[in-house]
Design an enzyme around this catalytic site. Structure first.
Site, PDB file in Angstrom:
ATOM      1  N   HIS A  93      -0.819  -4.762  -4.424  1.00 34.84           N
ATOM      2  CA  HIS A  93       0.376  -4.119  -3.866  1.00 34.84           C
ATOM      3  C   HIS A  93       1.201  -5.154  -3.137  1.00 34.84           C
ATOM      4  O   HIS A  93       0.688  -6.168  -2.672  1.00 34.84           O
ATOM      5  CB  HIS A  93      -0.021  -2.980  -2.916  1.00 34.84           C
ATOM      6  CG  HIS A  93      -0.981  -3.407  -1.849  1.00 34.84           C
ATOM      7  ND1 HIS A  93      -2.337  -3.540  -2.081  1.00 34.84           N
ATOM      8  CD2 HIS A  93      -0.771  -3.772  -0.565  1.00 34.84           C
ATOM      9  CE1 HIS A  93      -2.928  -3.943  -0.970  1.00 34.84           C
ATOM     10  NE2 HIS A  93      -1.998  -4.104  -0.035  1.00 34.84           N
TER      11      HIS A  93
ATOM     12  N   HIS B  92       3.845  -5.554   0.046  1.00 37.07           N
ATOM     13  CA  HIS B  92       4.426  -4.943   1.241  1.00 37.07           C
ATOM     14  C   HIS B  92       5.922  -5.268   1.276  1.00 37.07           C
ATOM     15  O   HIS B  92       6.302  -6.441   1.215  1.00 37.07           O
ATOM     16  CB  HIS B  92       3.776  -5.518   2.510  1.00 37.07           C
ATOM     17  CG  HIS B  92       2.338  -5.189   2.670  1.00 37.07           C
ATOM     18  ND1 HIS B  92       1.885  -4.167   3.469  1.00 37.07           N
ATOM     19  CD2 HIS B  92       1.225  -5.751   2.130  1.00 37.07           C
ATOM     20  CE1 HIS B  92       0.572  -4.107   3.423  1.00 37.07           C
ATOM     21  NE2 HIS B  92       0.138  -5.065   2.613  1.00 37.07           N
TER      22      HIS B  92
ATOM     23  N   ASP C 267       3.992   2.953   3.902  1.00 35.71           N
ATOM     24  CA  ASP C 267       2.699   2.518   4.435  1.00 35.71           C
ATOM     25  C   ASP C 267       2.314   3.455   5.582  1.00 35.71           C
ATOM     26  O   ASP C 267       3.145   3.800   6.427  1.00 35.71           O
ATOM     27  CB  ASP C 267       2.780   1.066   4.931  1.00 35.71           C
ATOM     28  CG  ASP C 267       1.404   0.479   5.184  1.00 35.71           C
ATOM     29  OD1 ASP C 267       1.029  -0.457   4.462  1.00 35.71           O
ATOM     30  OD2 ASP C 267       0.684   0.970   6.096  1.00 35.71           O
ATOM     31  N   ILE C 268       1.057   3.848   5.594  1.00 33.40           N
ATOM     32  CA  ILE C 268       0.589   4.829   6.584  1.00 33.40           C
ATOM     33  C   ILE C 268       0.556   4.238   7.999  1.00 33.40           C
ATOM     34  O   ILE C 268       0.633   4.975   8.986  1.00 33.40           O
ATOM     35  CB  ILE C 268      -0.796   5.380   6.145  1.00 33.40           C
ATOM     36  CG1 ILE C 268      -1.039   6.759   6.700  1.00 33.40           C
ATOM     37  CG2 ILE C 268      -1.931   4.440   6.472  1.00 33.40           C
ATOM     38  CD1 ILE C 268      -2.185   7.506   6.017  1.00 33.40           C
TER      39      ILE C 268
ATOM     40  N   GLY D 171      -6.473 -11.218   4.014  1.00 35.14           N
ATOM     41  CA  GLY D 171      -6.028 -10.039   4.757  1.00 35.14           C
ATOM     42  C   GLY D 171      -5.961  -8.771   3.928  1.00 35.14           C
ATOM     43  O   GLY D 171      -5.574  -7.718   4.426  1.00 35.14           O
ATOM     44  N   GLN D 172      -6.327  -8.872   2.638  1.00 35.45           N
ATOM     45  CA  GLN D 172      -6.270  -7.673   1.784  1.00 35.45           C
ATOM     46  C   GLN D 172      -7.394  -6.711   2.159  1.00 35.45           C
ATOM     47  O   GLN D 172      -8.539  -7.134   2.368  1.00 35.45           O
ATOM     48  CB  GLN D 172      -6.393  -8.072   0.305  1.00 35.45           C
ATOM     49  CG  GLN D 172      -6.158  -6.894  -0.640  1.00 35.45           C
ATOM     50  CD  GLN D 172      -6.237  -7.295  -2.115  1.00 35.45           C
ATOM     51  OE1 GLN D 172      -6.719  -8.381  -2.443  1.00 35.45           O
ATOM     52  NE2 GLN D 172      -5.781  -6.432  -2.994  1.00 35.45           N
TER      53      GLN D 172
HETATM   54  P1  AMP Z   1      -3.554  -4.842   2.645  1.00 38.37           P
HETATM   55  O1  AMP Z   1      -4.117  -5.210   3.979  1.00 38.37           O
HETATM   56  O2  AMP Z   1      -2.522  -5.823   2.144  1.00 38.37           O
HETATM   57  O3  AMP Z   1      -4.624  -4.530   1.633  1.00 38.37           O
HETATM   58  O4  AMP Z   1      -2.708  -3.530   2.900  1.00 38.37           O
HETATM   59  C1  AMP Z   1      -3.194  -2.250   2.705  1.00 38.37           C
HETATM   60  C2  AMP Z   1      -2.165  -1.332   3.322  1.00 38.37           C
HETATM   61  O5  AMP Z   1      -2.373  -0.020   2.821  1.00 38.37           O
HETATM   62  C3  AMP Z   1      -2.215  -1.251   4.852  1.00 38.37           C
HETATM   63  O6  AMP Z   1      -0.974  -1.675   5.405  1.00 38.37           O
HETATM   64  C4  AMP Z   1      -2.504   0.224   5.125  1.00 38.37           C
HETATM   65  O7  AMP Z   1      -1.809   0.713   6.247  1.00 38.37           O
HETATM   66  C5  AMP Z   1      -2.029   0.874   3.830  1.00 38.37           C
HETATM   67  N1  AMP Z   1      -2.673   2.136   3.500  1.00 38.37           N
HETATM   68  C6  AMP Z   1      -3.993   2.417   3.464  1.00 38.37           C
HETATM   69  N2  AMP Z   1      -4.208   3.679   3.095  1.00 38.37           N
HETATM   70  C7  AMP Z   1      -3.001   4.241   2.884  1.00 38.37           C
HETATM   71  C8  AMP Z   1      -2.542   5.527   2.479  1.00 38.37           C
HETATM   72  N3  AMP Z   1      -3.398   6.518   2.213  1.00 38.37           N
HETATM   73  N4  AMP Z   1      -1.213   5.740   2.376  1.00 38.37           N
HETATM   74  C9  AMP Z   1      -0.340   4.750   2.640  1.00 38.37           C
HETATM   75  N5  AMP Z   1      -0.700   3.500   3.014  1.00 38.37           N
HETATM   76  C10 AMP Z   1      -2.014   3.251   3.145  1.00 38.37           C
END
Ligand code: AMP
Ligand code: ZN
Length: 110
Positions: free
Chosen positions: A99, A101, A31-32, A92-93
């Site tokens: 995906h 976590h 995760d970024i 929270g998505q």
């Molecule tokens: P959610 O809030 O469950 O939709 O989580 C989306 C997640 O994707 C967040 O924790 C972001 O930090 C992560 N994210 C968004 N863009 C990227 C990316 N390019 N590479 C890796 N993680 C990402």
């Protein structure tokens, strides 16, 4: 594949990611914005917005995701881990490609 989906682009290699595991149907990458020392996203390669879009034949992905999470934990020495799935904006998505976590490496509140 959805054209404007950031995770589809990661799966296609159009956006870089730090991949930590891959199977024919799943990919896992860092995760970024990590919220734990180990924060990975386990992502089906098939574009499905969230669990509400899963058809019966997609449900098998659930057990495959569990198996990959178990393997990631094992590779880290059987580390305890938390799995989180947010489904929809109010949950929270923010990325609308389903995906999971994978969070580990610190103590979480109950
Ligand atoms: P959610 O809030 O469950 O939709 O989580 C989306 C997640 O994707 C967040 O924790 C972001 O930090 C992560 N994210 C968004 N863009 C990227 C990316 N390019 N590479 C890796 N993680 C990402
Ligand atoms: Zn997608």
């Amino acid at each position: 594949m959805a054209e404007e989906c950031i995770f589809c682009k990661i799966i296609k290699g159009e956006i870089p990611s730090q991949k930590i595991a891959e199977t024919d149907e799943l990919i896992a990458f860092n995760d970024i914005h990590p919220k734990a020392p180990h924060h990975y996203l386990i992502v089906p390669k098939k574009h499905l917005a969230d669990l509400r879009n899963f058809e019966k034949e997609d449900m098998i992905l659930g057990s495959k995701i569990c198996a990959l999470a178990q393997k990631i934990s094992k590779d880290l020495g059987d580390i305890p881990f938390r799995l989180v799935i947010s489904n929809g904006y109010d949950a929270g998505q923010r990325v609308y490609h389903m995906h999971v976590h994978f969070l580990a490496g610190r103590t979480f509140e109950e």
